[in-house]
Each structure stands twice: as C-alpha cells, then as structure tokens.
Design a protein around this motif. Structure first.
Motif, short mmCIF file in Angstrom:
data_model
loop_
_atom_site.label_atom_id
_atom_site.label_comp_id
_atom_site.label_asym_id
_atom_site.label_seq_id
_atom_site.Cartn_x
_atom_site.Cartn_y
_atom_site.Cartn_z
N THR A 118 -30.24 23.38 26.51
CA THR A 118 -29.49 22.25 25.95
C THR A 118 -29.59 22.24 24.42
OG1 THR A 118 -29.97 21.00 27.93
CG2 THR A 118 -29.16 19.73 26.07
N GLN A 132 -39.34 20.77 30.69
CA GLN A 132 -38.53 21.16 29.54
C GLN A 132 -39.46 21.61 28.41
OE1 GLN A 132 -35.42 18.57 28.39
NE2 GLN A 132 -34.90 17.98 30.46
N ARG A 165 -34.71 23.92 30.30
CA ARG A 165 -35.14 23.15 31.47
C ARG A 165 -35.21 24.08 32.67
NH1 ARG A 165 -32.34 21.04 35.89
NH2 ARG A 165 -33.00 19.02 36.70
N VAL A 210 -31.61 25.91 32.22
CA VAL A 210 -30.54 25.24 31.49
C VAL A 210 -30.98 25.08 30.03
CG1 VAL A 210 -29.10 23.19 31.30
CG2 VAL A 210 -29.80 23.98 33.55
N ARG A 227 -35.36 25.00 36.63
CA ARG A 227 -34.72 24.41 37.81
C ARG A 227 -35.70 23.70 38.75
NH1 ARG A 227 -32.81 28.76 41.86
NH2 ARG A 227 -35.01 28.64 42.39
N TYR A 241 -27.05 18.61 34.72
CA TYR A 241 -28.28 19.25 35.24
C TYR A 241 -28.18 19.37 36.77
CZ TYR A 241 -30.98 18.78 30.86
OH TYR A 241 -31.44 18.90 29.59
#
Ligand code: GAP
Length: 442
Positions: free
Chosen positions: A403, A424, A417, A401, A419, A390
């Motif tokens: 995941t 999240q 997620r 992001v 930045r 991350y």
C-alpha cells in the motif's frame, strides 16, 4: 450439490477462476474455461509438478506429444476394446443414463423407474482427419497422455542416451466420452493430465511403486493440502484398469466424498510389449552390463491438473465469520480467505494506493506497480475502501499487498500486508523487490 461446492463455484465465477464453457449458448456438456486467475493458478500447479519431476528428481526428461495419434496406438493399448469401457444403464421411464457402478438398488436414482439391461460404452472420443467425413481417416482424441511416451520409448532412450531406470514426464489434454460427467471440474470430457512414466527392471517394480506413491503424497502435502484430507486406496483387482498389475488411488476428501485425484499404476510390460507386437518395432531393452534383454516395467504416476486444482481450491477455502479485522466496525460480514500455498496463488502481489482521488499517490503507486510487474504476478487495484480491497485480495489468495500512502511520498517507503497474519510492516521502496522475492522464495 453441497453448500461448500456452491460457494466454490460462485467464487470461481465471481473472481475469474472458472467459467462455464460457451455459457451464452447454455454451456456445453460439462466443459469449463479457466479464467484470468484460473489459468494462472493452473499454470502454477503444472509448473510445480514439472519442477518436481524434472528438477527435483534425477533421470526424468520431458515430452510434449501430439493429441492425435495413429489409431493403431489405441488398438495396441487396449483402449478400443472392452478394456476401456464403462457399463451404462438407461432408465425406461425418464431415459437418464448412469454408470452401472452408480446404481445402488437396481432402480433409477432420479425417478425410481425400471432400468434397461447394462450396455458397454467405450470412452474414446472419435474424430475424423480429412475434409470429407465419409472418406476421412478415423482418429481418436487421446484418452491418456502416456501413450505418446510409450510410442516414443526408443526415440527418447537413444536421443537422450538414457539407461533404465529413467522417467518421462508429460502434461497435456486428454479426452473421455464420460457417461456421467459432473461435480464441477471433477469429471469432465476434456481435462488435463500430468503423467510421469518410470521405466525400470521388472525386479525393481515393487520398490519403485512404493517409492513413487510416497513421493506423490509428499508433493500434495508440501503444497499445503491438509493431511487429514488425503488418503491412499489400494484398488482391488476387479476394479483395476485393464493395463494395471497393481494400482493405487490417491484420494482427496471432496465435499461430495473421497475421490481419486491421482492414480499410481504398475503397468508391467503391457504397453511396451503390445506396441512392439502391433508396430513390429522391438522395444526390448538390452542392459549394457549384463546383456540381459527385457521389456522394462512401467510405474506411472497419473495426476489430474483439474482435479488437483479443485482439491487445492477447496482445501484453501476458509470462511471467517464476523471478519478478521477487529479494529474497524465495517467488516462484520463473513470474509473469505483463500489460503493457497504461495507457489500456487495466482496473484503474488497487489499494489494499492491508499486513496484514489490524490493524483500524486496514484502516480507513485503506478510507478511501483510497473517496477514490480516484471518480477511478480501483480495486480493494481484502486476501487473501493482500503479494507474492502484487502478483503478482495484475501479472497483470491494474494500473498502480499503493498500500500502506497502519504508517508510514501515523503519517506520513500510502503507498507506490506501479509495475507495470513494481516501483519503490516514498512519497507523502503529500494528494498521492496528483494523483500518480496525473499517472502515468495524466488
Ligand atoms: N494413464 C493412466 C490414467 O489415465 P486414470 O486413473 O484413468 O489413469 C488419471 O486417470 C487421472 O486423470 C485421474 O486421477 C484424474 O485426476 C484425471 N482424470 C481422469 N478422468 C478424468 C475426467 N473425466 N475428468 C477430470 N479428470 C480426470
């Protein structure tokens, strides 16, 4: 060099934004290469500028002219005469050379030695066209991109059926044999300009000069540059370029001081009348309605792609002491967060498996990466702990992001997620592309 500049240069090299040119041979005269992330970010800056000019404004068309031009262009433009020269002084003791306007107390800034009398130093880069240098024609690498626009004035006007006022935008390389290049990519001998030339009736030049300075300031602010780091400086007559009737510098507060990132100039009829005189081609414009014939005045906005790159990078660079994550013990070192505007960030989406030693998780992650890749600039990353990954993405400004974890395999959903907030949320794989598109405004 300031501490912040050292950190920026180190980040650029470590994360593939900018490398020294020909580094393995000791580099070459302040030349730089844009690495994998640098080229993405620079392309994004150029695209944002192009869209602003061509899509957001009416009556502006594009051009991509040759870098090499007939040398008479540079006679007509005034660049081969004293107009485009810096005054250079050399130290008698250490033989270092400086621009005259960098000298404060008549002594060498490096060793305090006595200085020789100033000499004029033309900034045009000379080259030769033809295989045998002695017989070859002399040419010059263009020192500003706009001359390609002026010499094509009539071609553009006629082929596009334009009427004054109208604009021509161009992005491209320019070259100057700078006496003192430096401050990383701030002053280099090879750089890129983003120039727009606005042709208007002389009586409207003042109105458009004011209009374009406001528009250009807005462009930087809209792309996230902090207001307090931008200012406009009126250039006094004796410091103006040889072609300018009026000039403004749009300045950014760099760690090494307030410096120009863009010039806005009222070039009057300098260029069109001189090219008419030197080429014999009449660039006088006839107004269809009034039948008045005149040389349009040119208001130009001349931005540096490299200087804006540096300004955007510095402005976005943020350090968080002790780390941003409060939930784990592992993140107590200083973290770097690059808060670039979403349109400028080189990577938009990173796709990570929670762990890399579970083949079914890796397989699913790669499938999702392949699904997203045609839509967004994506990066797949599986090495290191999830927290470390991350942080690696935060450091290069990745906007989101994604995941993939064990729940993904059962429920067909993933976490996204953000930045800046680190928030999240879970999103169904089926909805993922649209959710990301909405987030990125595409
Ligand atoms: N056509 C007008 C013109 O070239 P300028 O003020 O000389 O005007 C415009 O240059 C912009 O080009 C500057 O504001 C800067 O962003 C960029 N630029 C000029 N010289 C540069 C250099 N040596 N290295 C990097 N960028 C440069």
């Amino acid at each position: 060099m300031t501490d912040l500049m050292s950190k920026i240069i180190s980040l650029c090299k470590r994360r593939g934004f900018i490398f020294q040119s020909s580094e393995i041979y000791g580099g070459f005269g302040s030349c730089y290469d844009f690495g994998p992330l640098g080229v993405e970010m620079k392309n994004n800056i150029k695209l944002a500028w192009w869209d602003e000019m061509i899509k957001n404004h009416e009556n502006i068309v594009g051009l991509d002219a040759a870098i090499l031009m007939n040398p008479r262009v540079w006679q007509a433009s005034g660049h081969l005469t004293a107009g485009f020269a810096d005054e250079l002084v050399e130290c008698r003791l250490c033989h270092k050379r400086f621009k005259l306007d960098e000298i404060k107390d008549k002594k060498c800034p490096e060793c305090g030695g006595e200085l020789m009398a100033p000499r004029k130093f033309n900034l045009m880069m000379k080259s030769f066209v033809g295989p045998v240098e002695e017989e070859a024609a002399v040419t010059y690498l263009r020192a500003e991109t706009c001359q390609g626009i002026y010499v094509n004035f009539e071609n553009i006007l006629n082929s596009m059926r334009l009427k004054v006022p109208f604009g021509v935008a161009q992005i491209g390389k320019a070259f100057r044999n700078e006496i003192t290049p430096g401050d990383f990519i701030f002053r280099t001998r090879e750089f890129e300009q983003m120039e727009m030339q606005w042709f208007c009736h002389p009586k409207n030049a003042k109105k458009y000069f004011d209009f374009w300075q406001k528009e250009r300031l807005k462009w930087y602010l809209n792309l996230g540059i902090k207001k307090e780091n931008l200012r406009i400086k009126e250039v006094p007559e004796k410091e103006r370029p040889h072609y300018a009737k009026q000039a403004l510098d749009l300045e950014y507060k760099f760690p090494f001081g307030w410096k120009e990132i863009e010039g806005i100039h009222n070039r009057g009829d300098w260029d069109l009348s001189n090219h008419s005189k030197y080429s014999g081609k009449d660039f006088g414009y006839v107004d269809e309605g009034t039948k008045e014939k005149y040389f349009p005045y040119i208001i130009e906005t001349s931005a540096g792609a490299d200087r804006s790159f540096l300004a955007f990078l510095i402005d976005a660079y943020t350090e968080v002491k002790g780390g941003r994550t409060k939930t784990t013990r592992a993140t107590k070192e200083t973290e770097i967060l690059l808060k670039l505007h979403k349109d400028l960030a080189p990577i938009k989406v990173a796709v990570l498996p929670l762990v890399r030693n579970k083949p079914e998780l890796v397989k699913k992650t790669k499938e999702i990466y392949q699904m997203l890749k045609p839509n967004f600039m994506c990066q797949y990353d599986e090495s290191g702990s999830i927290g470390r990954r991350y942080r690696r993405q935060d450091e290069i400004a990745t906007i989101a992001v994604v995941t993939i974890d064990f729940e993904t395999l059962e429920k067909e959903d993933v976490t996204i997620r953000e930045r800046d907030t680190m928030k999240q949320k879970r999103v169904k794989i089926l909805d993922l592309t649209n959710v990301l598109k909405e987030k990125l405004g595409i």
